[in-house]
Scaffold this active site. Structure first.
Site, mmCIF file in Angstrom:
data_model
loop_
_atom_site.group_PDB
_atom_site.id
_atom_site.type_symbol
_atom_site.label_atom_id
_atom_site.label_comp_id
_atom_site.label_asym_id
_atom_site.label_seq_id
_atom_site.Cartn_x
_atom_site.Cartn_y
_atom_site.Cartn_z
ATOM 1 N N GLU A 177 0.809 -1.462 -0.129
ATOM 2 C CA GLU A 177 0.056 -0.060 0.114
ATOM 3 C C GLU A 177 0.748 1.352 -0.039
ATOM 4 O OE1 GLU A 177 -2.820 0.198 3.292
ATOM 5 O OE2 GLU A 177 -3.707 2.103 2.479
ATOM 6 N N LYS A 219 -2.212 -2.019 -3.353
ATOM 7 C CA LYS A 219 -3.710 -1.160 -2.581
ATOM 8 C C LYS A 219 -3.323 0.257 -2.798
ATOM 9 C CE LYS A 219 -6.221 -0.351 1.683
ATOM 10 N NZ LYS A 219 -6.758 -1.070 2.988
HETATM 11 P P1 13P Z 1 -9.406 4.087 4.270
HETATM 12 O O1 13P Z 1 -10.196 3.257 3.234
HETATM 13 O O2 13P Z 1 -10.289 4.771 5.294
HETATM 14 O O3 13P Z 1 -8.136 4.919 3.524
HETATM 15 O O4 13P Z 1 -8.454 2.952 4.792
HETATM 16 C C1 13P Z 1 -7.921 1.984 3.978
HETATM 17 C C2 13P Z 1 -6.801 1.398 4.810
HETATM 18 O O5 13P Z 1 -6.581 0.380 5.074
HETATM 19 C C3 13P Z 1 -5.472 2.440 4.995
HETATM 20 O O6 13P Z 1 -4.365 1.869 5.527
#
Ligand code: 13P
Length: 338
Positions: A177, A219
């Site tokens: 991510e 992500k």
């Molecule tokens: P949000 O969808 O609230 O941005 O959170 C996703 C997430 O896992 C952030 O690490």
């Protein structure tokens, strides 16, 4: 490392237009969300709130995986089963957040580096024994005057690659991510340029460390205007630039992309995902891994009182259903009122 197992898990995480429920808020984030609603912050409330989420009846129809926090993976739901065992039983893959948070980045004011590599193999072994099938690590990139620096993007990408490699050693699929924050007054083109550079550096680092593309899930953030930008882009521009950025950087053998919601409204997060799916003709599946855009309304309805469980569960089920439709390009804004 077993590439076949990794690819099976990663493919399952993004199959059938299902998405991933991010319910891995750290104690600090959970406290912030509970405080904002006047909900008492304690271990039992965190447990029973998350119990409410995972026991929503229709969840497994729309949700393939749930990301847990260290505390939750060791807790039990009210009927006495451990969270990961319960999730496995209902066909939702249990995952675990393994980074230990974004900390100030040395010699780089206002920038952050995500930590958590120390003892990661040992922790991974424990999480695997508790039933985790995938993991998550979030890097945070901020846009402001003169930032992000190359140093911040390189250091965070390298840490993501080290984490992903350790996950794969244990046959745990890494959710990778690289979040470029929406905070700020930058326009959508600035967001495109920074996200494009970050994703390019990230895939170089993953490749350098021999991370297997077919066994990861990306992500990312969507490409949007900054939250305080005067000109807010429409969904067509968001979808077009997001697909362009991913097309520039994501290798074709990555099985899936699961977006974070990043502070978008529930409707924007669904609508933008829908438009992205309508445009995308790359081989990867494109779905959601939302935290706030799946949970916040349900949390408000729950409000620290388990008597509200059924009503709150209707809300999390509805958001999961609508986002699952968006993951196959079949969502319409008018569905929000039905
Ligand atoms: P949000 O969808 O609230 O941005 O959170 C996703 C997430 O896992 C952030 O690490």
């Amino acid at each position: 490392m077993d590439k076949k197992i990794l690819n099976q898990i990663a493919s399952q995480m993004v199959s059938e237009s299902k998405g991933i429920l991010a319910m891995d808020e750290s104690h600090g984030t959970c406290e912030k969300r509970f405080n904002a609603l006047g909900i008492t912050v304690n271990e039992e409330n965190r447990r029973s709130y998350r119990d409410m989420l995972v026991t929503a009846e229709s969840l497994p129809k729309y949700i393939s995986g749930a990301i847990l926090f260290d505390e939750t993976i060791k807790q039990k739901i009210s009927e006495g089963t451990n969270f990961p065992d319960f999730l496995n039983k209902i066909g939702i893959l249990p995952g675990i957040k393994v980074d230990t948070g974004a900390k100030p980045f040395s010699c780089h004011e206002n920038e952050k580096i995500t930590e958590g590599l120390d003892n990661l193999p040992q922790r991974m072994e424990e999480y695997k024994s508790l039933g985790a099938k995938f993991a998550k690590w979030r890097a945070v990139i901020t846009i402001a005057d003169n930032i992000p620096s190359s140093a911040c993007m390189i250091a965070n990408s390298h840490a993501l690659a080290r984490y992903a490699s350790i996950c794969q050693e244990f046959d745990i699929v890494p959710i990778v991510e690289p979040e470029v924050l929406m905070d700020g007054s930058h326009d959508i083109h600035k967001c495109f340029n920074v996200t494009n550079t970050m994703q390019s550096i990230l895939f170089e680092e993953l490749d350098k460390l021999d991370v297997v593309n077919s066994g990861i899930i990306l992500k990312p953030n969507m490409i949007t205007s900054g939250a305080n930008c005067e000109v807010q882009s429409d969904t067509n521009e968001i979808a077009e630039l997001t697909v362009k950025c991913l097309g520039n950087n994501v290798p074709k053998d990555v099985p899936g992309i699961a977006f974070l919601s990043g502070g978008q409204s529930d409707e924007d997060a669904s609508n933008n995902l829908n438009e992205i799916n309508k445009l995308n003709n790359n081989p990867w599946k494109v779905t959601f891994s939302y935290g706030r855009a799946l949970q916040l309304e349900a949390m408000k309805k729950w409000n620290g009182d388990n008597n509200n469980n059924l009503e709150a569960q209707k809300i999390i089920s509805k958001r999961s259903y609508l986002n699952s439709l968006a993951a196959s390009g079949k969502y319409e804004l008018s569905m929000e009122n039905q």
